[in-house]
Design a protein around this motif. Structure first.
Motif: not given
Length: 147
Positions: A131-143
């Motif tokens: 999840l951390r890796w994915f969120d770095r690669v594909h940043p979301a528009t929310f926290e």
């Protein structure tokens, strides 16, 4: 009719034999000519009947190019739902997980989608690491809650 209107008018409601759940494609015809080809993604309940859901095939797809705008191979058949017998002239779709096994409809053999997902998660580490890796690669528009 547009492709969407033709799909909505013909996708159901039918009483399918169990054999239908192993089919990969459906052809819709009118006046003895195939008007549309559909890759079956699912057969779903529709009241006391069932309906097909899937992708409308376009020119360039082997099934579309083999059948659409050509005479129906099922002329003279009395039933609404019939099945073509014999070898297929189109390639057999294979599981999208990479195992190479044939699929009936959809993109994966049963359970292979989750197996493929978890195998890829394991390459990263734990689910939290993934999840951390994915969120770095594909940043979301929310926290992200994993930050």
């Amino acid at each position: 009719m547009t492709d969407s209107q033709l799909y909505q008018a013909n996708r159901g409601c039918y009483r399918f034999e169990s054999r239908a759940h192993a089919e990969r494609y459906v052809l819709f015809s009118a006046e003895g000519v195939i008007r549309q080809a559909l890759r079956i993604d699912a057969i779903v309940p529709a009241g006391p009947y069932e309906a097909v859901e899937g992708e409308i095939l376009a020119p360039g797809d082997p099934v579309h190019d083999t059948y659409v705008t050509r005479p129906s191979p099922m002329n003279g058949v009395r039933g609404v739902v019939t099945y073509l017998d014999g070898p297929s002239t189109v390639p057999v779709p294979r599981c999208a997980c990479g195992c190479g096994e044939p699929v009936g409809y959809g993109r994966f053999r049963p359970g292979h989608d989750s197996d493929a997902l978890y195998e890829r998660v394991a390459r990263i580490g734990t689910v939290q690491d993934f999840l951390r890796w994915f969120d770095r690669v594909h940043p979301a528009t929310f926290e992200s809650p994993t930050s």
